[in-house]
Design a protein around this motif. Structure first.
Motif, short mmCIF file in Angstrom:
data_model
loop_
_atom_site.label_atom_id
_atom_site.label_comp_id
_atom_site.label_asym_id
_atom_site.label_seq_id
_atom_site.Cartn_x
_atom_site.Cartn_y
_atom_site.Cartn_z
N ALA A 13 7.05 12.24 -52.97
CA ALA A 13 7.84 11.21 -53.66
C ALA A 13 9.05 11.83 -54.35
CB ALA A 13 6.96 10.47 -54.67
N ALA A 14 8.87 13.01 -54.93
CA ALA A 14 10.00 13.68 -55.60
C ALA A 14 11.07 14.06 -54.58
CB ALA A 14 9.51 14.92 -56.35
N ALA A 15 10.64 14.54 -53.43
CA ALA A 15 11.60 14.92 -52.38
C ALA A 15 12.36 13.69 -51.89
CB ALA A 15 10.88 15.62 -51.23
N GLU A 16 11.66 12.58 -51.81
CA GLU A 16 12.28 11.31 -51.38
C GLU A 16 13.33 10.86 -52.41
OE1 GLU A 16 11.47 9.79 -48.50
OE2 GLU A 16 12.98 8.23 -48.93
N ALA A 17 12.99 11.05 -53.70
CA ALA A 17 13.86 10.54 -54.78
C ALA A 17 15.03 11.47 -55.06
CB ALA A 17 13.04 10.36 -56.06
N ALA A 18 14.91 12.73 -54.69
CA ALA A 18 15.91 13.73 -55.10
C ALA A 18 16.50 14.43 -53.88
CB ALA A 18 15.30 14.72 -56.08
N GLY A 19 17.02 13.66 -52.96
CA GLY A 19 17.54 14.20 -51.70
C GLY A 19 18.88 14.91 -51.84
N ASP A 20 19.47 14.89 -53.03
CA ASP A 20 20.77 15.54 -53.23
C ASP A 20 20.65 16.90 -53.91
OD1 ASP A 20 19.85 14.30 -55.51
OD2 ASP A 20 21.80 13.58 -56.18
N VAL A 21 19.42 17.41 -54.03
CA VAL A 21 19.19 18.68 -54.75
C VAL A 21 19.75 19.87 -53.96
CG1 VAL A 21 17.32 20.29 -55.32
CG2 VAL A 21 17.23 17.93 -56.14
N ASP A 22 20.44 20.77 -54.67
CA ASP A 22 20.80 22.05 -54.04
C ASP A 22 20.32 23.25 -54.86
OD1 ASP A 22 22.74 21.83 -55.96
OD2 ASP A 22 24.45 21.87 -54.60
#
Ligand SMILES: NC(=O)c1ccc[n+]([C@@H]2O[C@H](COP(=O)([O-])OP(=O)(O)OC[C@H]3O[C@@H](n4cnc5c(N)ncnc54)[C@H](OP(=O)(O)O)[C@@H]3O)[C@@H](O)[C@H]2O)c1
Length: 241
Positions: free
Chosen positions: A62-71
């Motif tokens: 769920a975190a990966a789905e919500a935070a797809g702009d992380v670098d």
């Protein structure tokens, strides 16, 4: 990596070092996802707060789905309890290995494709000098940190091809509430000079990351790493008189 304009996700930001990471990243101009198992306890003004238990696959997804702009992924969250390996509680030993090793790995597996999509970016894993010099009273935690060091080195090789910098922050003793309580319960008399303040540690870590370093150590960790060239021995901590 350049932190101004970056988008970071930090685990375990409701207290301790993780909270300081979130605050300092914001101060350096990054957007921050401040995550925690109990998001209602997160006090990081300006951050986007997400619920995240790194040992729960659905929560990680769920975190990966919500935070797809992380670098930038900062793997800070971990159980530091553990106790001793032979006589300690086996559930606590498992929890410590689960969070430090499998939780960190789950986060990296979930976010590696996101980092690749966003230009490579970086992963910063928070290890400990006890990865290199065990500590009587918490040998299970030390072993989990050793495993996390191996994981960090392996992932660095695997993600080099997609341009992701994989760095390790290796602190010695950091003056968080958890560390102070551990010292008190173990009868250790750790003077303030033996400990790094969390805000100082985080500045060292992010300076190192901005400079492209792959292993960022404080003073005690330098001593622990040097000890690897000799026979293994436990870290000596001062006992309260
Ligand atoms: N303090 C030191 O001296 C020191 C030295 C070397 C390395 N480190 C490392 O630095 C990191 C932070 O340490 P700290 O002293 O700041 O510890 P801390 O104050 O005890 O904080 C630990 C954080 O990790 C979170 N956490 C634990 N298990 C989790 C899970 N399964 N999913 C999500 N969050 C979880 C905790 O959340 P809850 O509040 O929900 O439990 C808390 O936010 C750890 O990796 C530790 O090993 C610390």
């Amino acid at each position: 990596m350049e932190l101004r304009g970056a988008t970071a996700l930090v685990t375990g930001t409701n207290r301790g070092i993780g909270r300081h990471f979130a605050l300092e990243l914001l101060a350096r101009g990054a957007r921050v996802y401040a995550t925690a198992r109990r998001p209602e306890l997160v006090d990081v003004p300006g951050a986007d707060v997400l619920r995240l238990d790194i040992t729960d696959p659905a929560s990680v997804a769920a975190a990966a789905e919500a935070a797809g702009d992380v670098d930038l992924l900062v793997n800070n969250a971990a159980s530091t309890a553990g106790g001793n390996l032979v006589t300690g509680d086996l559930d606590a030993i498992r929890t410590t290995m689960d969070s430090n090793y499998y939780g960190t790995l789950a986060m990296i597996r979930a976010f590696a494709p996101i980092l690749a999509r966003n230009g490579g970016g970086a992963v910063l894993n928070v290890l400990s000098g006890v990865a290199w010099q065990t500590v009587d009273g918490n040998t299970a935690y030390a072993a989990a940190k050793s495993a996390q060091w191996g994981l960090t080195n392996g992932v660095r090789v695997e993600l080099a091809g997609q341009g992701t910098l994989v760095a390790a922050l290796v602190p010695g003793l950091v003056a968080t509430t958890t560390m102070k309580e551990f010292a008190r319960d173990a009868g250790l008399d750790l003077g303030a000079e033996a400990m790094t303040e969390p805000a100082d540690l985080v500045r060292i870590a992010l300076d190192g990351l901005e400079a492209g370093e792959i292993e960022i150590l404080d003073g005690l960790a330098v001593v622990a790493k040097r000890s690897l060239s000799g026979p293994p021995r436990a870290l000596e901590l001062p006992t309260a008189s």
